[in-house]
Design a protein around this motif. Structure first.
Motif, mmCIF file in Angstrom:
data_model
loop_
_atom_site.group_PDB
_atom_site.id
_atom_site.type_symbol
_atom_site.label_atom_id
_atom_site.label_comp_id
_atom_site.label_asym_id
_atom_site.label_seq_id
_atom_site.Cartn_x
_atom_site.Cartn_y
_atom_site.Cartn_z
ATOM 1 N N SER A 220 0.908 -1.031 0.161
ATOM 2 C CA SER A 220 0.110 0.259 -0.068
ATOM 3 C C SER A 220 0.838 1.013 -0.190
ATOM 4 O O SER A 220 2.253 1.067 0.636
ATOM 5 C CB SER A 220 -1.123 -0.160 1.691
ATOM 6 O OG SER A 220 -1.824 0.868 1.739
ATOM 7 N N PRO A 221 0.322 2.159 -0.388
ATOM 8 C CA PRO A 221 1.140 3.909 -0.195
ATOM 9 C C PRO A 221 1.026 4.080 1.177
ATOM 10 O O PRO A 221 2.622 4.701 1.321
ATOM 11 C CB PRO A 221 0.403 4.677 -1.611
ATOM 12 C CG PRO A 221 -0.418 4.543 -1.471
ATOM 13 C CD PRO A 221 -0.672 2.774 -1.206
ATOM 14 N N HIS A 222 0.303 3.488 2.178
ATOM 15 C CA HIS A 222 0.978 3.820 3.366
ATOM 16 C C HIS A 222 0.119 2.842 4.195
ATOM 17 O O HIS A 222 -0.865 2.761 4.275
ATOM 18 C CB HIS A 222 0.343 5.160 3.699
ATOM 19 C CG HIS A 222 0.402 5.531 5.201
ATOM 20 N ND1 HIS A 222 0.988 5.128 6.142
ATOM 21 C CD2 HIS A 222 0.603 7.164 5.519
ATOM 22 C CE1 HIS A 222 1.887 5.681 7.096
ATOM 23 N NE2 HIS A 222 1.147 6.559 6.510
ATOM 24 N N GLU A 225 -1.058 3.183 7.765
ATOM 25 C CA GLU A 225 -2.965 3.679 7.501
ATOM 26 C C GLU A 225 -4.048 2.586 7.376
ATOM 27 O O GLU A 225 -5.168 2.839 7.792
ATOM 28 C CB GLU A 225 -2.475 4.891 7.448
ATOM 29 C CG GLU A 225 -2.353 6.149 7.681
ATOM 30 C CD GLU A 225 -2.947 6.605 8.719
ATOM 31 O OE1 GLU A 225 -3.876 5.913 9.089
ATOM 32 O OE2 GLU A 225 -1.613 7.120 9.640
#
Lengths: 260, 346
Positions: A220-222, A225
């Motif tokens: 995931s990009p983050h 989160e």
């Protein structure tokens, strides 16, 4: 009309070329045509802009209207008017994001995902609460609201239970991850060599001694989160598996898991 | 190989066609309607499919000739039957399409930087790419760049490839008159702009209609189960699933790879009906994978979206992309895709 909105409109109009201004204002369709006709477009730009802003004020221009004007300026393709009107909402959201980057003095809000359907709550979050750190679990609010729109004939005790469950999940999530923004991590990888044990059907792979060799990768990009949002979204059980929650603690993201 | 056991007539899943959808091409679809009405009286208990195995027809195909179809990513489309298409005119079609492409590109509609208009279009047939003798011959269209040097005889680089086929298309073939040629599955590799131009030419010339063929999670699960069920001498790739989680503020992808031997062991433990795959078995296979995952991660994969499955036989993506890795099961893979294409056309 909000000061910020006035400022926004003023800056937007200042960006427009004089020879395009009337066309754009007509396309914006906020100030009526007969009013536009009374304006002297030959005066100095500054005074013209002030005049226009005053007219907008009188008409109680909202942020939405300002955003619309901004987006018309960005993309002056009047042949696409029909398509533009159809994708109004998407354009509005984009405009809002642009508007906020310009109007807001707090640069840390620049990277936001404005995918909420609730424009009002978004506006509230940004304009009234921009002093606080942006809390990502607010993104679950639309889901909660959606779930609470239950059939009114449903037993009120069930409704209460749902709310209680949601609160429990939120609390656990908050305890696990804390309120501060998570460190940016993009993937976690798990090499599993564990036996298959199913509660579905006891006979499946019952005789097999060897474990299943699996490689699981979360990306995931983050990542953190994203993991944080799984339990509130109902995709993961709360509390989350220790395999996931140990990532920030152990500061590692490659794991090998074997049967004890 | 005996005829395909497509016994179910009602849609396996998803919405049934609305009446409005039928008013596209009256003759063709009227017949289709009649056929569907005839079939709806029989509703089978649950769908089942035969496990793909190497067909007799395919045994006769030169693997060298179809090698170029493997290990390449193809974008899938469904195609309605072609009106007044003739295999004897394919040389003519080559010339017409060639002229059309050049004209379109010169119009500036699909100009790419450094585009070379020196191209050559070739239509040919692919022998043996069919399920039964009733299936029409598969059709291959290629765009090649013409060699710059006049002295060189050999053909230039292949810029774009598209092929049309029909594998066990009985349910469709029965409904059309002789004026129509049924090639419901179309696969393309190469620049999108070329696909669009060629698609336009076909639609204009044969009064047909292309539609992108997406593959939903339900069918991806079936493919995963069926391909895992295929007997392999050796595995060339791991068995892998990819899920996309929609609810996060950021996107989250979960990749779940399992050793192909272990996947096969799991399948064998689930599988009860010899030679066939049933809905229950597919569901159980997937549920086992979900539960093994849940045991470790407490995440319900079934609540997320399956977007890609990959095995040593083939890999498929929900956007309608396929890569076939195994020559032995080429026809089997195409048969399933043909079924999906026909379902989309109806």
């Amino acid at each position: 009309m909000d000061e910020t909105v006035a400022e926004f409109i003023k800056r937007t109009i200042l960006k427009i070329r004089m020879n395009e201004l009337l066309t754009i204002l007509k396309a914006w369709d906020f100030l009526p045509e007969n009013q536009l006709q009374t304006i002297n477009f030959r005066q100095r730009k500054e005074s013209l802009v002030q005049h226009l802003v005053r007219l907008c004020e009188e008409k109680h221009a909202s942020l939405n209207d300002a955003a619309l004007l901004d987006i018309i300026c960005e993309d002056v393709d009047l042949f696409d008017m029909k398509q533009f009107k159809n994708s109004f909402k998407k354009i509005l959201q984009r405009a809002l994001k642009n508007a906020l980057t310009v109007a807001s003095k707090h640069h840390q809000i620049v990277k936001m995902d404005l995918r909420s359907r609730y424009l009002e709550s978004l506006k509230a979050i940004v304009f009234k609460q921009y002093n606080q750190t942006f809390e990502t679990h607010n993104s679950t609010t639309p889901l909660q609201e959606r779930n609470l729109g239950l059939d009114i004939n449903m037993d009120s005790r069930i409704i209460h239970e749902n709310i209680a469950e949601k609160e429990r999940v939120q609390q656990i999530t908050q305890k696990t991850f804390g309120d501060y923004p998570q460190p940016q991590l993009e993937f976690a990888q798990y090499k599993l060599e564990t036996k298959f044990k199913s509660d579905l059907n006891g006979s499946i792979l019952a005789e097999r001694e060897e474990p299943l060799r699996c490689l699981i990768k979360f990306s995931s990009p983050h990542l953190l989160e994203a993991l944080k949002s799984l339990a509130p979204a109902g995709i993961a059980d709360a509390p989350l598996s220790p395999l996931l929650t140990c990532i920030p603690n152990k500061r590692m993201n490659y794991f090998k898991i074997r049967d004890k | 190989m005996d005829s395909y056991d497509v016994s179910e007539s009602t849609p396996r899943q998803s919405t049934s066609s609305r009446p409005e959808d039928y008013f596209i091409s009256a003759t063709f679809l009227q017949k289709r309607l009649e056929s569907v009405r005839k079939q709806t009286s029989f509703i089978p208990p649950s769908p089942r499919r035969k496990i793909p195995h190497c067909s007799q027809l395919q045994e006769d195909v030169d693997p060298q000739k179809v090698a170029f179809l493997l290990h390449k990513q193809w974008t899938l489309y469904s195609l309605t039957p072609l009106y007044k298409f003739s295999y004897s005119s394919i040389k003519e079609y080559s010339r017409l399409l060639n002229a059309f492409i050049v004209a379109e590109k010169q119009k500036g509609l699909a100009v790419e930087v450094g585009e070379d208009f020196n191209i050559k279009v070739i239509f040919s047939t692919l022998l043996g790419i069919k399920g039964t003798q009733k299936d029409p011959e598969a059709l291959l269209v290629q765009i090649l760049s013409k060699s710059q040097l006049p002295s060189e005889d050999r053909e230039g680089k292949v810029l774009w490839t598209g092929w049309f086929c029909c594998i066990f298309g009985d349910s469709l073939l029965e409904t059309v008159s002789e004026d129509f040629t049924c090639l419901p599955l179309f696969l393309a590799n190469g620049a999108e702009s070329n696909t669009a131009i060629i698609g336009t030419w076909f639609q204009k010339t044969f009064d047909c209609y292309f539609s992108p063929l997406a593959i939903n999670a339900f069918n991806l699960s079936w493919m995963a189960a069926m391909w895992t069920a295929c007997k392999m001498d050796h595995y060339v790739a791991t068995t892998e699933f990819l899920w996309s989680v929609p609810c996060s503020p950021q996107s989250l992808d979960i990749s779940y790879a399992i050793h192909p031997e272990d996947a096969k062991a799991l399948w064998d433990s689930v599988h009860k009906t010899p030679g066939e795959v049933t809905q229950e078995e597919v569901d159980l296979f997937m549920d086992c994978l979900y539960s093994h995952f849940h045991r470790h991660f407490k995440i319900h994969l079934s609540a997320t979206r399956l977007v890609r499955v990959s095995t040593s036989v083939a890999s498929a993506h929900t956007d309608g992309k396929i890569k076939i890795l195994c020559h032995k099961y080429l026809i089997g893979v195409l048969a399933y895709l043909t079924e999906l294409a026909i379902f989309q056309i109806e």
